[in-house]
Design a protein around this motif. Structure first.
Motif, PDB file in Angstrom:
ATOM      1  N   UNK A 144       0.831  -1.209   0.000  1.00  0.00           N
ATOM      2  CA  UNK A 144       0.000   0.000   0.000  1.00  0.00           C
ATOM      3  C   UNK A 144       0.865   1.259   0.000  1.00  0.00           C
ATOM      4  N   UNK A 145       1.906   1.278   0.843  1.00  0.00           N
ATOM      5  CA  UNK A 145       2.797   2.440   0.895  1.00  0.00           C
ATOM      6  C   UNK A 145       3.552   2.609  -0.429  1.00  0.00           C
ATOM      7  N   UNK A 146       4.040   1.515  -0.949  1.00  0.00           N
ATOM      8  CA  UNK A 146       4.755   1.515  -2.236  1.00  0.00           C
ATOM      9  C   UNK A 146       3.830   1.995  -3.353  1.00  0.00           C
ATOM     10  N   UNK A 147       2.589   1.542  -3.335  1.00  0.00           N
ATOM     11  CA  UNK A 147       1.624   1.945  -4.358  1.00  0.00           C
ATOM     12  C   UNK A 147       1.322   3.431  -4.306  1.00  0.00           C
ATOM     13  N   UNK A 148       1.140   3.973  -3.103  1.00  0.00           N
ATOM     14  CA  UNK A 148       0.875   5.413  -2.977  1.00  0.00           C
ATOM     15  C   UNK A 148       2.050   6.233  -3.505  1.00  0.00           C
ATOM     16  N   UNK A 149       3.246   5.763  -3.238  1.00  0.00           N
ATOM     17  CA  UNK A 149       4.453   6.435  -3.725  1.00  0.00           C
ATOM     18  C   UNK A 149       4.482   6.460  -5.258  1.00  0.00           C
ATOM     19  N   UNK A 150       4.209   5.339  -5.876  1.00  0.00           N
ATOM     20  CA  UNK A 150       4.292   5.257  -7.333  1.00  0.00           C
ATOM     21  C   UNK A 150       3.142   5.988  -8.016  1.00  0.00           C
ATOM     22  N   UNK A 151       1.956   5.952  -7.415  1.00  0.00           N
ATOM     23  CA  UNK A 151       0.843   6.729  -7.967  1.00  0.00           C
ATOM     24  C   UNK A 151       1.187   8.213  -7.932  1.00  0.00           C
ATOM     25  N   UNK A 152       1.758   8.660  -6.829  1.00  0.00           N
ATOM     26  CA  UNK A 152       2.151  10.063  -6.731  1.00  0.00           C
ATOM     27  C   UNK A 152       3.201  10.398  -7.780  1.00  0.00           C
ATOM     28  N   UNK A 153       4.102   9.454  -8.035  1.00  0.00           N
ATOM     29  CA  UNK A 153       5.137   9.674  -9.039  1.00  0.00           C
ATOM     30  C   UNK A 153       4.514   9.876 -10.419  1.00  0.00           C
ATOM     31  N   UNK A 154       3.536   9.054 -10.770  1.00  0.00           N
ATOM     32  CA  UNK A 154       2.898   9.207 -12.081  1.00  0.00           C
ATOM     33  C   UNK A 154       2.106  10.505 -12.150  1.00  0.00           C
ATOM     34  N   UNK A 155       1.522  10.917 -11.022  1.00  0.00           N
ATOM     35  CA  UNK A 155       0.819  12.202 -10.999  1.00  0.00           C
ATOM     36  C   UNK A 155       1.802  13.353 -11.213  1.00  0.00           C
ATOM     37  N   UNK A 156       2.989  13.220 -10.643  1.00  0.00           N
ATOM     38  CA  UNK A 156       4.019  14.236 -10.831  1.00  0.00           C
ATOM     39  C   UNK A 156       4.423  14.324 -12.301  1.00  0.00           C
ATOM     40  N   UNK A 157       4.595  13.165 -12.913  1.00  0.00           N
ATOM     41  CA  UNK A 157       4.958  13.111 -14.324  1.00  0.00           C
ATOM     42  C   UNK A 157       3.870  13.747 -15.186  1.00  0.00           C
ATOM     43  N   UNK A 158       2.622  13.407 -14.903  1.00  0.00           N
ATOM     44  CA  UNK A 158       1.500  13.952 -15.665  1.00  0.00           C
ATOM     45  C   UNK A 158       1.394  15.462 -15.477  1.00  0.00           C
ATOM     46  N   UNK A 159       1.604  15.911 -14.253  1.00  0.00           N
ATOM     47  CA  UNK A 159       1.542  17.345 -13.968  1.00  0.00           C
ATOM     48  C   UNK A 159       2.601  18.100 -14.765  1.00  0.00           C
ATOM     49  N   UNK A 160       3.808  17.574 -14.776  1.00  0.00           N
ATOM     50  CA  UNK A 160       4.892  18.223 -15.520  1.00  0.00           C
ATOM     51  C   UNK A 160       4.619  18.203 -17.018  1.00  0.00           C
ATOM     52  N   UNK A 161       4.047  17.088 -17.520  1.00  0.00           N
ATOM     53  CA  UNK A 161       3.740  16.983 -18.948  1.00  0.00           C
ATOM     54  C   UNK A 161       2.715  18.022 -19.379  1.00  0.00           C
ATOM     55  N   UNK A 162       1.812  18.367 -18.463  1.00  0.00           N
ATOM     56  CA  UNK A 162       0.774  19.368 -18.768  1.00  0.00           C
ATOM     57  C   UNK A 162       1.218  20.789 -18.430  1.00  0.00           C
ATOM     58  N   UNK A 163       2.437  20.917 -17.902  1.00  0.00           N
ATOM     59  CA  UNK A 163       2.925  22.238 -17.539  1.00  0.00           C
ATOM     60  C   UNK A 163       2.269  22.803 -16.302  1.00  0.00           C
ATOM     61  N   UNK A 164       1.723  21.920 -15.449  1.00  0.00           N
ATOM     62  CA  UNK A 164       1.021  22.370 -14.252  1.00  0.00           C
ATOM     63  C   UNK A 164       1.947  22.590 -13.072  1.00  0.00           C
ATOM     64  N   UNK A 165       1.443  23.298 -12.076  1.00  0.00           N
ATOM     65  CA  UNK A 165       2.219  23.571 -10.864  1.00  0.00           C
ATOM     66  C   UNK A 165       1.318  23.439  -9.642  1.00  0.00           C
ATOM     67  N   UNK A 166       1.909  23.046  -8.531  1.00  0.00           N
ATOM     68  CA  UNK A 166       1.189  22.941  -7.271  1.00  0.00           C
ATOM     69  C   UNK A 166       1.486  24.149  -6.400  1.00  0.00           C
TER      70      UNK A 166
END
Length: 341
Positions: A144-166
């Motif tokens: 579960x912890x590993x999965x949350x980490x990797x999901x967040x990683x893909x969200x980071x990748x998607x955010x950067x691909x769209x030029x988004x910022x937090x």
């Protein structure tokens, strides 16, 4: 430079004596598994000195397990480098590989990856060793912890691909997942062959302690890695977020990041001081309390061990002279493509 920034940590932690033999086996494994595919990449990878991080964060692992832990370390760091901010077209492939990495601990141990590339093949092999001798409860928690980490990683990748910022508040919660400390602390149990009782894991005090540790480590990493991430064009860094979202100068943003780190270290100490009260409330036996104490030590090992490694690793160095680093400075986020066969 940010990598030189020192923090006054409230404890010291031991260091394993298994560095040299384990490092030799680990580096041979990295090359044989195709996790580095060129001499330049191998030179750069060695400069990161991940074995030093492993002996500091898992000081009680035996010699054989230390090799396994070093091998696991390489996967998270090398996968993190597979996304290049200059190549948003890789976002879909990163997500596909991440899904396979998430699924591996949920399948029967020893299952062959359904998405094959150097990262997934190596992870299937490493997971078989990590899971060895651990309960279903621990394997599920780690997954579960590993999965949350990797999901967040893909969200980071998607955010950067769209030029988004937090914004800052969003980033703080997001960083807690992308730093990957929860499953890393879980691995501390595997390294020492024990398990923290489930009722303690679910208690707000231990949850708060682990979250504070994750935040402190994530913020320290952001300070120490800022120069590297700036040259890569990576906006996933607390100093960058403070500069962009709050309008701070870079110097003021660095100072604020350091203040936030120290604040979370203080929070960690407050939670740690409440551990005996928590054990009393739960009515834990002497043996269960000992396991809780070892779980707290696992968090300490990560806070201090990761910090000591970050001060000297070539991964965060502001100036690099190797051929591999030259390629990175020219805009390549990753030295070798590990997402294809």
């Amino acid at each position: 430079m940010p990598q030189d920034v020192r923090f006054d940590l409230p404890f010291t932690t031991p260091v394993s004596g298994h560095l040299h033999s384990a490092r030799e086996q680990h580096l041979r494994w990295v090359w044989e598994m195709g996790l580095v595919r060129s001499e330049a990449a191998f030179e750069e990878y060695q400069s990161w000195d991940l074995p030093q991080a492993a002996i500091r964060t898992y000081p009680y692992a035996n010699a054989e397990d230390m090799v396994v832990l070093m091998n696991w370390f390489s996967l998270a760091f090398l996968f993190d480098d597979q996304f290049d901010a200059a190549r948003p077209d890789r976002a879909d492939r990163v997500a596909e590989v991440a899904r396979e990495l998430i699924a591996t601990p949920l399948r029967p141990v020893g299952s062959k990856p359904r998405v094959e590339c150097p990262i997934t093949v190596a992870w299937a092999q490493v997971w078989e060793r990590l899971a060895e001798g651990m309960s279903l409860a621990w394997r599920s928690r780690f997954a579960a912890s590993w999965g949350r980490f990797l999901v967040a990683h893909t969200e980071e990748v998607d955010l950067a691909a769209r030029g988004g910022h937090l914004g800052l508040e969003e980033y703080v919660g997001f960083r807690r997942r992308t730093v990957g400390i929860h499953h890393s602390i879980d691995a501390g149990e595997r390294a020492r062959r024990f398990e923290v009782p489930a009722q303690a894991q679910a208690h707000p005090v231990l949850i708060g302690l682990r979250d504070a540790a994750a935040d402190a480590i994530g913020f320290m990493n952001d300070v120490h890695s800022f120069e590297r991430e700036k040259r890569r064009g990576d906006g996933h860094n607390l100093i960058t977020v403070l500069h962009r979202d709050r309008g701070h100068s870079l110097a003021d943003a660095e100072a604020e990041a350091i203040r936030m780190t120290n604040e979370r270290l203080a929070d960690y100490l407050e939670f740690e001081a409440r551990i005996p009260e928590m054990c009393e409330e739960l009515g834990l036996s002497y043996e269960d309390r000992r396991r809780v104490d070892m779980g707290v030590e696992a968090a300490q090992h990560w806070i201090n061990g990761n910090y000591e490694w970050a001060l000297t690793t070539g991964r965060y160095a502001a100036v690099k002279e190797s051929a591999a680093a030259t390629a990175e400075l020219q805009g390549r986020g990753s030295l070798d493509d590990l997402l294809t066969v």
